[in-house]
Motif scaffolding. Structure first.
Motif, PDB file in Angstrom:
ATOM      1  N   LYS A  29       0.853  -1.193   0.000  1.00 15.87           N
ATOM      2  CA  LYS A  29       0.000   0.000   0.000  1.00 15.87           C
ATOM      3  C   LYS A  29       0.886   1.239   0.000  1.00 15.87           C
ATOM      4  O   LYS A  29       1.919   1.271   0.655  1.00 15.87           O
ATOM      5  CB  LYS A  29      -0.892   0.024   1.229  1.00 15.87           C
ATOM      6  N   TYR A  30       0.452   2.252  -0.753  1.00 17.97           N
ATOM      7  CA  TYR A  30       1.198   3.498  -0.837  1.00 17.97           C
ATOM      8  C   TYR A  30       0.326   4.664  -0.407  1.00 17.97           C
ATOM      9  O   TYR A  30      -0.886   4.638  -0.557  1.00 17.97           O
ATOM     10  CB  TYR A  30       1.680   3.744  -2.274  1.00 17.97           C
ATOM     11  N   ALA A  31       0.968   5.681   0.123  1.00 17.13           N
ATOM     12  CA  ALA A  31       0.283   6.910   0.504  1.00 17.13           C
ATOM     13  C   ALA A  31       0.994   8.083  -0.164  1.00 17.13           C
ATOM     14  O   ALA A  31       2.200   8.038  -0.406  1.00 17.13           O
ATOM     15  CB  ALA A  31       0.311   7.091   2.023  1.00 17.13           C
ATOM     16  N   ALA A  32       0.232   9.121  -0.437  1.00 20.47           N
ATOM     17  CA  ALA A  32       0.814  10.316  -1.043  1.00 20.47           C
ATOM     18  C   ALA A  32       1.483  11.155   0.044  1.00 20.47           C
ATOM     19  O   ALA A  32       0.933  11.350   1.116  1.00 20.47           O
ATOM     20  CB  ALA A  32      -0.267  11.120  -1.741  1.00 20.47           C
ATOM     21  N   GLU A  33       2.670  11.598  -0.261  1.00 23.67           N
ATOM     22  CA  GLU A  33       3.408  12.483   0.653  1.00 23.67           C
ATOM     23  C   GLU A  33       3.850  13.686  -0.167  1.00 23.67           C
ATOM     24  O   GLU A  33       4.315  13.540  -1.291  1.00 23.67           O
ATOM     25  CB  GLU A  33       4.624  11.747   1.205  1.00 23.67           C
ATOM     26  N   THR A  50      13.484  14.272 -11.645  1.00 23.43           N
ATOM     27  CA  THR A  50      14.615  13.349 -11.547  1.00 23.43           C
ATOM     28  C   THR A  50      15.252  13.407 -10.170  1.00 23.43           C
ATOM     29  O   THR A  50      15.664  12.385  -9.619  1.00 23.43           O
ATOM     30  CB  THR A  50      15.661  13.679 -12.637  1.00 23.43           C
ATOM     31  N   LYS A  51      15.301  14.595  -9.586  1.00 28.07           N
ATOM     32  CA  LYS A  51      15.885  14.760  -8.254  1.00 28.07           C
ATOM     33  C   LYS A  51      15.075  14.030  -7.186  1.00 28.07           C
ATOM     34  O   LYS A  51      15.627  13.393  -6.294  1.00 28.07           O
ATOM     35  CB  LYS A  51      15.963  16.259  -7.911  1.00 28.07           C
ATOM     36  N   TYR A  52      13.742  14.137  -7.263  1.00 28.32           N
ATOM     37  CA  TYR A  52      12.886  13.574  -6.224  1.00 28.32           C
ATOM     38  C   TYR A  52      12.490  12.123  -6.468  1.00 28.32           C
ATOM     39  O   TYR A  52      11.992  11.460  -5.565  1.00 28.32           O
ATOM     40  CB  TYR A  52      11.623  14.430  -6.054  1.00 28.32           C
ATOM     41  N   LEU A  53      12.705  11.608  -7.658  1.00 29.90           N
ATOM     42  CA  LEU A  53      12.299  10.235  -7.984  1.00 29.90           C
ATOM     43  C   LEU A  53      12.860   9.196  -7.018  1.00 29.90           C
ATOM     44  O   LEU A  53      12.120   8.315  -6.568  1.00 29.90           O
ATOM     45  CB  LEU A  53      12.691   9.917  -9.425  1.00 29.90           C
ATOM     46  N   PRO A  54      14.136   9.257  -6.621  1.00 30.83           N
ATOM     47  CA  PRO A  54      14.661   8.240  -5.694  1.00 30.83           C
ATOM     48  C   PRO A  54      14.087   8.321  -4.275  1.00 30.83           C
ATOM     49  O   PRO A  54      14.238   7.394  -3.501  1.00 30.83           O
ATOM     50  CB  PRO A  54      16.164   8.525  -5.658  1.00 30.83           C
ATOM     51  N   GLU A  55      13.419   9.418  -3.937  1.00 30.04           N
ATOM     52  CA  GLU A  55      12.896   9.582  -2.577  1.00 30.04           C
ATOM     53  C   GLU A  55      11.567   8.886  -2.353  1.00 30.04           C
ATOM     54  O   GLU A  55      11.050   8.896  -1.246  1.00 30.04           O
ATOM     55  CB  GLU A  55      12.765  11.072  -2.245  1.00 30.04           C
ATOM     56  N   GLN A  56      10.993   8.320  -3.392  1.00 29.74           N
ATOM     57  CA  GLN A  56       9.726   7.628  -3.212  1.00 29.74           C
ATOM     58  C   GLN A  56       9.944   6.129  -3.248  1.00 29.74           C
ATOM     59  O   GLN A  56      10.956   5.656  -3.739  1.00 29.74           O
ATOM     60  CB  GLN A  56       8.715   8.070  -4.247  1.00 29.74           C
ATOM     61  N   ASP A  57       8.992   5.402  -2.708  1.00 35.88           N
ATOM     62  CA  ASP A  57       9.117   3.957  -2.608  1.00 35.88           C
ATOM     63  C   ASP A  57       8.567   3.238  -3.830  1.00 35.88           C
ATOM     64  O   ASP A  57       8.981   2.137  -4.142  1.00 35.88           O
ATOM     65  CB  ASP A  57       8.412   3.443  -1.352  1.00 35.88           C
ATOM     66  N   ARG A  58       7.612   3.833  -4.477  1.00 35.30           N
ATOM     67  CA  ARG A  58       7.000   3.179  -5.638  1.00 35.30           C
ATOM     68  C   ARG A  58       7.875   3.409  -6.864  1.00 35.30           C
ATOM     69  O   ARG A  58       8.306   4.514  -7.142  1.00 35.30           O
ATOM     70  CB  ARG A  58       5.605   3.740  -5.892  1.00 35.30           C
ATOM     71  N   THR A  59       8.124   2.360  -7.602  1.00 30.92           N
ATOM     72  CA  THR A  59       8.914   2.479  -8.813  1.00 30.92           C
ATOM     73  C   THR A  59       8.022   2.998  -9.928  1.00 30.92           C
ATOM     74  O   THR A  59       7.001   2.406 -10.241  1.00 30.92           O
ATOM     75  CB  THR A  59       9.491   1.107  -9.223  1.00 30.92           C
ATOM     76  N   ARG A  60       8.395   4.126 -10.479  1.00 35.20           N
ATOM     77  CA  ARG A  60       7.680   4.655 -11.634  1.00 35.20           C
ATOM     78  C   ARG A  60       8.640   5.478 -12.477  1.00 35.20           C
ATOM     79  O   ARG A  60       9.703   5.870 -12.035  1.00 35.20           O
ATOM     80  CB  ARG A  60       6.446   5.453 -11.233  1.00 35.20           C
ATOM     81  N   ASP A  61       8.232   5.743 -13.669  1.00 39.76           N
ATOM     82  CA  ASP A  61       9.038   6.467 -14.623  1.00 39.76           C
ATOM     83  C   ASP A  61       9.040   7.962 -14.285  1.00 39.76           C
ATOM     84  O   ASP A  61       8.067   8.487 -13.735  1.00 39.76           O
ATOM     85  CB  ASP A  61       8.457   6.237 -16.022  1.00 39.76           C
ATOM     86  N   VAL A  62      10.117   8.644 -14.623  1.00 47.24           N
ATOM     87  CA  VAL A  62      10.234  10.075 -14.345  1.00 47.24           C
ATOM     88  C   VAL A  62       9.115  10.859 -15.031  1.00 47.24           C
ATOM     89  O   VAL A  62       8.645  11.875 -14.504  1.00 47.24           O
ATOM     90  CB  VAL A  62      11.636  10.612 -14.732  1.00 47.24           C
ATOM     91  N   LEU A  90       4.904  12.589  -3.833  1.00 48.30           N
ATOM     92  CA  LEU A  90       5.650  11.341  -3.815  1.00 48.30           C
ATOM     93  C   LEU A  90       4.763  10.232  -3.274  1.00 48.30           C
ATOM     94  O   LEU A  90       3.862  10.479  -2.477  1.00 48.30           O
ATOM     95  CB  LEU A  90       6.901  11.477  -2.950  1.00 48.30           C
ATOM     96  N   GLU A  91       5.024   9.018  -3.683  1.00 48.08           N
ATOM     97  CA  GLU A  91       4.289   7.867  -3.174  1.00 48.08           C
ATOM     98  C   GLU A  91       5.222   7.050  -2.299  1.00 48.08           C
ATOM     99  O   GLU A  91       6.230   6.539  -2.769  1.00 48.08           O
ATOM    100  CB  GLU A  91       3.744   7.029  -4.322  1.00 48.08           C
ATOM    101  N   VAL A  92       4.871   6.952  -1.019  1.00 52.42           N
ATOM    102  CA  VAL A  92       5.704   6.220  -0.069  1.00 52.42           C
ATOM    103  C   VAL A  92       4.925   5.025   0.464  1.00 52.42           C
ATOM    104  O   VAL A  92       3.711   5.059   0.607  1.00 52.42           O
ATOM    105  CB  VAL A  92       6.170   7.123   1.098  1.00 52.42           C
ATOM    106  N   GLU A  93       5.653   3.963   0.756  1.00 50.15           N
ATOM    107  CA  GLU A  93       5.035   2.738   1.250  1.00 50.15           C
ATOM    108  C   GLU A  93       4.508   2.940   2.658  1.00 50.15           C
ATOM    109  O   GLU A  93       5.168   3.544   3.497  1.00 50.15           O
ATOM    110  CB  GLU A  93       6.072   1.617   1.239  1.00 50.15           C
TER     111      GLU A  93
END
Length: 113
Positions: A29-33, A50-62, A90-93
């Protein structure tokens, strides 16, 4: 040899069953942050995503994150100016406590080998 193969198969089957039991057969499950980013001179929505992409848990395209940034901030043609403050969705687990997932220690499920 057959007994050893059977033991390995049983261990793998037990691990898979335990994983399904622990997760309840459900996906993650993911929540929006929300994060906030102040645009600096020369930055683009692509670069910010591109900068913020690694900070989320869900894998998605830039490009997906770019779309969400544009939608969340009402951007037309992804045009931004220095000083603009953007909401970065961002989507975090969602981390559940082990007790809430019905956690069972694998050591209780598997015999000692």
């Amino acid at each position: 040899m057959l007994m050893k193969t059977a033991k390995v198969f049983l261990v793998i089957a037990a691990l898979l069953a335990a994983m399904i039991f622990v997760t309840g057969g459900r996906g993650v499950k993911y929540a929006a942050e929300q994060r906030y980013h102040t645009v600096a001179a020369g930055q683009t929505v692509w670069g910010i995503a591109t900068k913020y992409l690694p900070e989320q848990d869900r894998t998605r395209d830039v490009r997906e994150l770019m779309y969400e940034i544009g939608k969340r901030n009402g951007l037309n043609n992804y045009s931004i100016q220095p000083g603009d403050v953007l909401v970065i969705p961002l989507e975090v687990e969602i981390k559940e406590a082990a007790e809430e997932r019905g956690w069972v220690l694998l050591s209780t499920l598997l015999p000692a080998f």
